[in-house]
Design a protein around this motif. Structure first.
Motif, PDB file in Angstrom:
ATOM      1  N   ILE A  22       1.171  -1.525  -0.503  1.00  0.00           N
ATOM      2  CA  ILE A  22      -0.185   0.034   0.223  1.00  0.00           C
ATOM      3  C   ILE A  22       0.972   1.081   0.077  1.00  0.00           C
ATOM      4  CG2 ILE A  22      -1.069   1.540   1.002  1.00  0.00           C
ATOM      5  CD1 ILE A  22      -2.344  -1.415   2.489  1.00  0.00           C
ATOM      6  N   GLN A  23       1.919   1.383   0.680  1.00  0.00           N
ATOM      7  CA  GLN A  23       3.252   2.351   0.826  1.00  0.00           C
ATOM      8  C   GLN A  23       3.805   2.469  -0.414  1.00  0.00           C
ATOM      9  OE1 GLN A  23       3.103   4.506   3.344  1.00  0.00           O
ATOM     10  NE2 GLN A  23       1.462   2.649   4.666  1.00  0.00           N
ATOM     11  N   VAL A  24       3.766   1.537  -0.843  1.00  0.00           N
ATOM     12  CA  VAL A  24       4.941   1.545  -2.497  1.00  0.00           C
ATOM     13  C   VAL A  24       4.291   2.699  -3.271  1.00  0.00           C
ATOM     14  CG1 VAL A  24       5.814   0.296  -3.991  1.00  0.00           C
ATOM     15  CG2 VAL A  24       6.438   0.175  -1.524  1.00  0.00           C
ATOM     16  N   MET A  25       2.508   1.669  -3.356  1.00  0.00           N
ATOM     17  CA  MET A  25       1.679   2.691  -4.533  1.00  0.00           C
ATOM     18  C   MET A  25       1.750   3.954  -4.169  1.00  0.00           C
ATOM     19  SD  MET A  25       1.750  -0.067  -6.303  1.00  0.00           S
ATOM     20  CE  MET A  25      -0.280   0.084  -7.871  1.00  0.00           C
ATOM     21  N   LEU A  26       1.073   4.381  -2.587  1.00  0.00           N
ATOM     22  CA  LEU A  26       0.673   5.530  -3.096  1.00  0.00           C
ATOM     23  C   LEU A  26       1.813   6.557  -3.067  1.00  0.00           C
ATOM     24  CD1 LEU A  26      -1.296   4.956   0.979  1.00  0.00           C
ATOM     25  CD2 LEU A  26      -2.010   5.732  -1.511  1.00  0.00           C
ATOM     26  N   PHE A  27       2.740   5.816  -2.718  1.00  0.00           N
ATOM     27  CA  PHE A  27       4.141   6.619  -2.974  1.00  0.00           C
ATOM     28  C   PHE A  27       3.941   7.174  -4.751  1.00  0.00           C
ATOM     29  CE2 PHE A  27       8.656   6.488  -4.869  1.00  0.00           C
ATOM     30  CZ  PHE A  27       8.397   8.043  -4.735  1.00  0.00           C
ATOM     31  N   LEU A  28       3.937   5.711  -5.354  1.00  0.00           N
ATOM     32  CA  LEU A  28       3.994   6.117  -6.394  1.00  0.00           C
ATOM     33  C   LEU A  28       3.141   6.857  -7.566  1.00  0.00           C
ATOM     34  CD1 LEU A  28       5.026   2.304  -7.393  1.00  0.00           C
ATOM     35  CD2 LEU A  28       6.556   4.274  -7.392  1.00  0.00           C
ATOM     36  N   ILE A  29       1.872   6.616  -6.867  1.00  0.00           N
ATOM     37  CA  ILE A  29       0.784   7.866  -7.233  1.00  0.00           C
ATOM     38  C   ILE A  29       0.862   8.854  -7.336  1.00  0.00           C
ATOM     39  CG2 ILE A  29      -1.552   7.529  -7.032  1.00  0.00           C
ATOM     40  CD1 ILE A  29      -2.541   5.127  -7.062  1.00  0.00           C
ATOM     41  N   CYS A  30       1.321   9.344  -6.449  1.00  0.00           N
ATOM     42  CA  CYS A  30       1.790  10.629  -5.752  1.00  0.00           C
ATOM     43  C   CYS A  30       2.983  11.526  -7.025  1.00  0.00           C
ATOM     44  CB  CYS A  30       1.959  11.071  -4.367  1.00  0.00           C
ATOM     45  SG  CYS A  30       0.396  10.467  -3.079  1.00  0.00           S
ATOM     46  N   PHE A  31       3.705  10.428  -6.445  1.00  0.00           N
ATOM     47  CA  PHE A  31       4.776  10.675  -7.084  1.00  0.00           C
ATOM     48  C   PHE A  31       5.087  11.300  -9.155  1.00  0.00           C
ATOM     49  CE2 PHE A  31       9.009   9.770  -9.708  1.00  0.00           C
ATOM     50  CZ  PHE A  31       9.826  10.718  -9.304  1.00  0.00           C
ATOM     51  N   LEU A  32       3.947  10.337  -9.812  1.00  0.00           N
ATOM     52  CA  LEU A  32       3.727  10.230 -11.226  1.00  0.00           C
ATOM     53  C   LEU A  32       3.088  11.577 -11.264  1.00  0.00           C
ATOM     54  CD1 LEU A  32       3.656   6.672 -12.388  1.00  0.00           C
ATOM     55  CD2 LEU A  32       5.191   8.361 -12.573  1.00  0.00           C
ATOM     56  N   VAL A  33       1.816  11.857 -10.520  1.00  0.00           N
ATOM     57  CA  VAL A  33       0.968  12.453 -10.693  1.00  0.00           C
ATOM     58  C   VAL A  33       1.321  14.454 -10.255  1.00  0.00           C
ATOM     59  CG1 VAL A  33      -0.846  14.195  -9.849  1.00  0.00           C
ATOM     60  CG2 VAL A  33      -1.123  11.257  -9.987  1.00  0.00           C
ATOM     61  N   LEU A  34       2.633  14.197  -9.564  1.00  0.00           N
ATOM     62  CA  LEU A  34       3.083  15.569  -9.318  1.00  0.00           C
ATOM     63  C   LEU A  34       3.995  16.201 -10.510  1.00  0.00           C
ATOM     64  CD1 LEU A  34       4.177  15.470  -5.172  1.00  0.00           C
ATOM     65  CD2 LEU A  34       2.321  16.778  -6.257  1.00  0.00           C
ATOM     66  N   LEU A  35       4.552  14.547 -10.855  1.00  0.00           N
ATOM     67  CA  LEU A  35       5.657  14.763 -12.225  1.00  0.00           C
ATOM     68  C   LEU A  35       4.744  15.314 -13.246  1.00  0.00           C
ATOM     69  CD1 LEU A  35       8.358  11.987 -12.012  1.00  0.00           C
ATOM     70  CD2 LEU A  35       8.630  14.819 -11.356  1.00  0.00           C
ATOM     71  N   ASN A  36       4.129  15.096 -13.756  1.00  0.00           N
ATOM     72  CA  ASN A  36       3.033  15.116 -14.993  1.00  0.00           C
ATOM     73  C   ASN A  36       3.001  16.233 -14.711  1.00  0.00           C
ATOM     74  OD1 ASN A  36       2.169  14.124 -17.286  1.00  0.00           O
ATOM     75  ND2 ASN A  36      -1.029  14.416 -15.893  1.00  0.00           N
ATOM     76  N   HIS A  37       2.356  16.875 -13.094  1.00  0.00           N
ATOM     77  CA  HIS A  37       1.403  18.594 -13.385  1.00  0.00           C
ATOM     78  C   HIS A  37       2.992  19.614 -13.054  1.00  0.00           C
ATOM     79  CE1 HIS A  37      -2.683  18.163 -13.266  1.00  0.00           C
ATOM     80  NE2 HIS A  37      -2.150  16.637 -12.689  1.00  0.00           N
ATOM     81  N   HIS A  38       3.902  18.354 -12.573  1.00  0.00           N
ATOM     82  CA  HIS A  38       5.231  19.831 -12.728  1.00  0.00           C
ATOM     83  C   HIS A  38       4.812  20.878 -11.652  1.00  0.00           C
ATOM     84  CE1 HIS A  38       6.517  18.955 -16.928  1.00  0.00           C
ATOM     85  NE2 HIS A  38       5.358  19.343 -17.301  1.00  0.00           N
ATOM     86  N   SER A  39       4.339  19.887 -10.364  1.00  0.00           N
ATOM     87  CA  SER A  39       4.011  20.546  -9.087  1.00  0.00           C
ATOM     88  C   SER A  39       5.457  21.069  -8.631  1.00  0.00           C
ATOM     89  CB  SER A  39       3.483  20.089  -7.998  1.00  0.00           C
ATOM     90  OG  SER A  39       2.516  18.928  -8.689  1.00  0.00           O
ATOM     91  N   TYR A  40       6.412  20.759  -8.860  1.00  0.00           N
ATOM     92  CA  TYR A  40       7.924  21.448  -7.727  1.00  0.00           C
ATOM     93  C   TYR A  40       8.612  21.560  -9.078  1.00  0.00           C
ATOM     94  CZ  TYR A  40       4.929  19.645  -3.526  1.00  0.00           C
ATOM     95  OH  TYR A  40       4.231  19.672  -2.737  1.00  0.00           O
ATOM     96  N   ASP A  41      10.293  22.397  -8.877  1.00  0.00           N
ATOM     97  CA  ASP A  41      10.732  21.903  -9.560  1.00  0.00           C
ATOM     98  C   ASP A  41      12.178  20.897  -9.957  1.00  0.00           C
ATOM     99  OD1 ASP A  41       9.962  24.799  -9.687  1.00  0.00           O
ATOM    100  OD2 ASP A  41      11.183  24.871  -7.949  1.00  0.00           O
ATOM    101  N   THR A  42      11.875  20.454  -8.775  1.00  0.00           N
ATOM    102  CA  THR A  42      13.281  19.397  -9.312  1.00  0.00           C
ATOM    103  C   THR A  42      12.490  17.513  -9.200  1.00  0.00           C
ATOM    104  OG1 THR A  42      13.472  19.327  -6.884  1.00  0.00           O
ATOM    105  CG2 THR A  42      15.259  20.559  -9.022  1.00  0.00           C
ATOM    106  N   TYR A  43      12.700  16.835  -9.859  1.00  0.00           N
ATOM    107  CA  TYR A  43      12.502  15.563  -9.546  1.00  0.00           C
ATOM    108  C   TYR A  43      12.623  14.919  -7.910  1.00  0.00           C
ATOM    109  CZ  TYR A  43      12.223  14.460 -15.019  1.00  0.00           C
ATOM    110  OH  TYR A  43      11.989  14.551 -15.537  1.00  0.00           O
ATOM    111  N   TYR A  44      14.084  15.488  -7.435  1.00  0.00           N
ATOM    112  CA  TYR A  44      14.044  15.282  -6.041  1.00  0.00           C
ATOM    113  C   TYR A  44      13.410  15.496  -5.248  1.00  0.00           C
ATOM    114  CZ  TYR A  44      16.339  13.611  -2.499  1.00  0.00           C
ATOM    115  OH  TYR A  44      16.995  12.713  -0.948  1.00  0.00           O
TER     116      TYR A  44
END
Length: 485
Positions: free
Chosen positions: A282-304
């Motif tokens: 569950i933890q891994v899936m939640l992280f991956l979903i959040c990470f990918l959506v944030l990347l797709n919407h350019h919510s933060y300046d860097t990948y890290y």
């Protein structure tokens, strides 16, 4: 019902709780912030009240029954939560109302982490320490601590333990004697707290902040000594330390005991456990979903940065800690609601996390798949197995009963909040956050709960108690059968 014995025990526990007031009084003395007197006064008041309850009933030493244990747990959490509000009322610098004081106290003890206080950076150190200290006590449960002491006073503790420990199966003990079980739990809890505090200190926190945040991290509470919570430190290292210790604290403590009792930390004890594997998935899936959506919407300046924020917030919210490093309520699309719903799952049974617990969600899922199979093969007999062990039907029935009771309490509390004039989104998230012992919500309660009405705060205090006592422990007191001989 052994009422005099119950009053005697509550008096002893109240006196025990009064001693905890000396710790923030000591902090006030060290930092000279002038907030020590209210804690000394509270210590004296609670000690006297405890003595008054204990002394007339001191010779009432009878074995507890299951019903007595449930009543003691509910009385104790209600009494201690109320008693814990006294310092907030007596400290002038806090300037809180009665409803606010009770809300803050119950929020701390139930490890909810919802706060009505603002301007934390300007409050006395004693008050800040007290909030964190309450969460640390509430995390494992003062009742479990008392279980290790009560046998020496001629009181059997198994009934208290069964009523207090979270999870669907409460008869299993890590050691043959319940007192030894409680001591083992506290040794592990204390060791994790010390390790977390040292890690925070080495990562750059002050000694005071390291101690305070280790309390709330291991308790999975979420209180901070700063208004900005973990964002105040702006440190990737501190964020990662928090994530690690939140994941450890959200695991079943019996797994920690088995791992350490074997002479070292062996991953096999964790990997063999179906609940632990489901929790990590569950933890891994939640992280991956959040990470990918944030990347797709350019919510933060860097990948890290996106990685750091997605990992921290997904773990913090799903384990019901409620620490924040960013305004996750403003995240794109469905992420805020996804994280809020993840808090319904919470941590593992036997952990300091809130929610319905991973094991119950796992069993409900297995039951759902069994019903699908029955539709295809009506005459076949299917059993639900957890690992290699077939579960009796009474366990599945208990899980379904818990789920329905949880849903009923949720709906009633939400309707009560709407009746106070709160909007639907805020009411939904407020009940979800308090019933799951999470803390931050959405809408008007995304930052703090100081702006909602007093009547709404009292409703949420009840919601916190239901969540901390896992619904049935409190709900059973409202059944006529409980009070019949």
């Amino acid at each position: 019902m052994q009422f005099r014995s119950i009053i005697r025990i509550v008096g002893l526990l109240l006196a025990l709780f009064s001693v905890s007031m000396l710790a923030p009084a000591g902090v006030a003395l060290i930092y000279r912030d002038g907030a020590g007197v209210p804690f000394v006064v509270t210590f004296i008041i609670l000690l006297i009240c405890g003595f008054v309850c204990w002394f007339p009933n001191r010779r009432q030493k009878r074995d507890l029954k299951a019903r007595d244990g449930f009543l003691i747990v509910v009385l104790f959490w209600t009494v201690i939560g109320s008693a814990g509000s006294l310092p907030f009322l007596l400290v002038n610098s806090a300037s809180v109302s009665v409803a606010d004081a009770f809300f803050e106290s119950f929020s701390a003890l139930t490890t909810t982490g919802a706060t009505v206080l603002v301007g934390l950076d300007d409050l006395p150190k004693a008050i800040l320490f007290y909030r964190q200290f309450l969460q640390w006590f509430g995390g494992m449960g003062i009742i479990v601590l008392a279980v290790a002491i009560l046998p020496m006073l001629g009181i059997g503790g198994m009934q208290l333990y069964r009523a207090e420990i979270p999870g669907p199966v409460k008869d299993s003990k890590m050691t043959p004697r319940i007192a030894e079980t409680a001591k083992a739990l506290w040794y592990i809890y204390l060791s994790l707290t010390v390790a977390c505090a040292i890690a925070f200190w080495l990562a750059g926190m002050t000694f005071f902040d390291a101690i305070g945040h280790s309390f709330s991290t291991i308790a999975i509470g979420g209180f901070s000594t700063h208004d900005a919570s973990m964002a105040y430190f702006d440190s990737y290292a501190i964020n990662m330390i928090t994530v690690v210790f939140l994941l450890i604290s959200a695991c079943n403590y019996s797994l920690h005991f088995a791992a350490f009792a074997s002479g070292g930390v062996h991953p096999k004890y964790y990997l063999k456990d179906p609940e632990f594997r489901a929790f990590i998935f569950i933890q891994v899936m939640l992280f991956l979903i959040c990470f990918l959506v944030l990347l797709n919407h350019h919510s933060y300046d860097t990948y890290y940065e996106a990685f750091d924020q997605a990992l921290f917030q997904s773990v913090s919210i799903s384990t019901t800690a409620g620490f924040t490093t960013t305004g996750f309520a403003q995240w794109p699309l469905f992420l805020p609601m996804l994280l809020l719903f993840s808090s319904f799952i919470g941590g593992c049974a036997g952990s300091t996390g809130g929610g319905m617990k991973v094991i119950r969600i796992l069993l409900l899922t297995l039951q759902g798949f069994r019903e699908l199979k029955r539709l295809v093969h009506p005459r076949a007999v299917f059993t639900i197995k957890l690992g290699s062990k077939a579960l009796p039907s009474k366990v599945i029935d208990a899980v379904w009963g818990f789920f329905s009771a949880y849903a009923l309490v949720f709906v009633i509390c939400m309707l009560a909040l709407i009746a106070t004039g709160m909007d639907e989104l805020t009411a939904f998230s407020a009940v979800a956050s308090t019933l799951n012992n999470l803390g931050p919500g959405l809408g008007e309660v995304s930052l703090h709960y100081g702006d909602i009405s007093d009547s709404a705060k009292w409703v949420l205090v009840i919601s916190m108690l239901f969540g901390r006592l896992e619904v049935f422990t409190l709900l059973i007191l409202f059944t006529p059968a409980f009070w019949k001989n």
